[in-house]
Scaffold this motif. Sequence first.
Motif, PDB file in Angstrom:
ATOM      1  N   ASP A 197      33.362  84.061  66.866  1.00  0.00           N
ATOM      2  CA  ASP A 197      32.259  83.449  67.597  1.00  0.00           C
ATOM      3  C   ASP A 197      30.980  83.664  66.804  1.00  0.00           C
ATOM      4  N   HIS A 198      30.451  82.591  66.228  1.00  0.00           N
ATOM      5  CA  HIS A 198      29.244  82.693  65.400  1.00  0.00           C
ATOM      6  C   HIS A 198      28.207  81.707  65.930  1.00  0.00           C
ATOM      7  N   ASP A 203      29.450  74.873  52.647  1.00  0.00           N
ATOM      8  CA  ASP A 203      30.081  73.590  52.973  1.00  0.00           C
ATOM      9  C   ASP A 203      30.431  72.823  51.704  1.00  0.00           C
ATOM     10  N   LEU A 214      33.612  79.774  59.737  1.00  0.00           N
ATOM     11  CA  LEU A 214      33.235  79.704  61.140  1.00  0.00           C
ATOM     12  C   LEU A 214      34.440  79.874  62.058  1.00  0.00           C
ATOM     13  N   ALA A 215      35.636  79.663  61.522  1.00  0.00           N
ATOM     14  CA  ALA A 215      36.848  79.843  62.318  1.00  0.00           C
ATOM     15  C   ALA A 215      37.221  81.316  62.483  1.00  0.00           C
ATOM     16  N   THR A 216      36.481  82.219  61.817  1.00  0.00           N
ATOM     17  CA  THR A 216      36.815  83.642  61.893  1.00  0.00           C
ATOM     18  C   THR A 216      36.376  84.283  63.203  1.00  0.00           C
ATOM     19  N   LYS A 260      33.927  75.688  57.076  1.00  0.00           N
ATOM     20  CA  LYS A 260      34.806  75.534  58.240  1.00  0.00           C
ATOM     21  C   LYS A 260      35.723  76.740  58.419  1.00  0.00           C
ATOM     22  N   PRO A 261      36.403  77.220  57.378  1.00  0.00           N
ATOM     23  CA  PRO A 261      37.238  78.418  57.578  1.00  0.00           C
ATOM     24  C   PRO A 261      36.426  79.672  57.895  1.00  0.00           C
ATOM     25  N   ARG A 276      23.106  80.414  61.748  1.00  0.00           N
ATOM     26  CA  ARG A 276      24.185  80.960  62.572  1.00  0.00           C
ATOM     27  C   ARG A 276      24.262  82.474  62.429  1.00  0.00           C
TER      28      ARG A 276
END
Length: 478
Positions: free
Chosen positions: A68-69, A55, A64-66, A61-62, A93
Amino acid sequence: MDTDVLIVGAGPTGMTLANELLMAGVSTVLVDKLSQRSDLSKAGGVQSRTLEALDQRGLLKPLLATGDHPVTTGHFAGIPLPLHSNRHRLPWRSVPQVVIEGFFEQHLAAHGLHARRDHELVGIAQHDDGVTATFANGATLRSRYLVAADGAHSTVRTLLRAGFPGQPGTATITAADVRLSGVDPSTSHTWTEDGHWAALFPLGTDPQGRQLRRLVLGGPGQSLPRETPVTENDIRHGLSTVFGTRVHLLELRYARRITNASRQVEQYRHGRVFLAGDAAHVHLPLGAQGMNTGMQDALNLGWKLGAAVHGWAPKNLLDTYHAERHPAGAAVLRNVRAQSLLMDWAGTRDPDVLAAREIFTGMAQLPDVQHHLADLMSGMAIRYPMPGTETHPLVGRPAPDLDLGPARVHELLRSGHGILLDPADTFARVAGPWSDRVDRAGQGADAEPMLIRPDGYVCWAGADDLEPALDRWFGEPG
């Protein structure tokens, strides 16, 4: 010199370090002996402290956008810690290592850094001003510094003849990436009366939206030589032994045998060569700590190498890498050994072990115990040894993510500089000569004065003696 820093090994540790060096404006070459990136999941989770660091670099953010985590409840030796996921700002996560590697590979490539594949290291030679590395393909590279991030069977560690004491592997367990049917979603660890056990952790979903899981099997009969292939029949037999006819194997994607070896190098620094990640420490993969410990090694080392390359590193700054990360690695090895004992992962059913586990299970229901274990497993319990740790509770620990009005602390750290929180605007004159390395912030905020290193750790707090801390961590005034 061909480059300032040569990183051997393009796994999570090596790529995290490469990103830190890019931020520091240091020329970097990243090599790996594999012809292409592995598609195996390997490690399965990212702990709170690593998430905070990502972070702080604007990468969380990018990442976690990859896909479902999901947030996952922690455990210690298979004993659930329900309060674990609420303990820290960013909870644990499930992000498999293969996702981490793919994300970093794309991120680094977007900034012009591509791993050089098919580079198998065969020799290193240190000189007064650098290191020469030779490779099986005939290539030669000279760098000012070399970092070994080449895994548990590190070639660099072998070439250095570095001491690697500890316990050799005496038994194995089986780990596999699978799709299953009949699984209770709340199931994590299951034991049988005769000592067989299974652990299940979510790995997100595949492109078709089907649930993937990490399955670990242990107990009597599971310990075979590490090189023995794992078959579908082995997995089916292990599942039926623990779950009976309730759980079925739908797909086996990857499996391997893992030993209980526990080792750590005696020195993380050898002149101009540094060891990080599994090259520096190996242990059972309990609690998602291995990959995270390696990434934290890289975060600790990166800014220090940047300081050395740019010429402002104070004396002995590079030595603090070993002084800070060796104890952190040793603490992980200790808690993993404790977990393996309490889990009875070999399935001995030793009455003394079972009695200790029963007592510990009861203790683990206490909130204070859960909080302690959550801090231990997440990396948030680390307190680096540095001046001031005796007198101030913040010094040596990760900086709190304070809201300073225009920005939060984690956003300020994206500059790659140190941060001086100066809420009363009293340290402008003192800190001015370091303004090229330390950004001043927090004027008017409700915060305590503190100096934060580029890796996010507080190295001074209070009201007095700021200048010695600036000298100690950021070198002579500019």
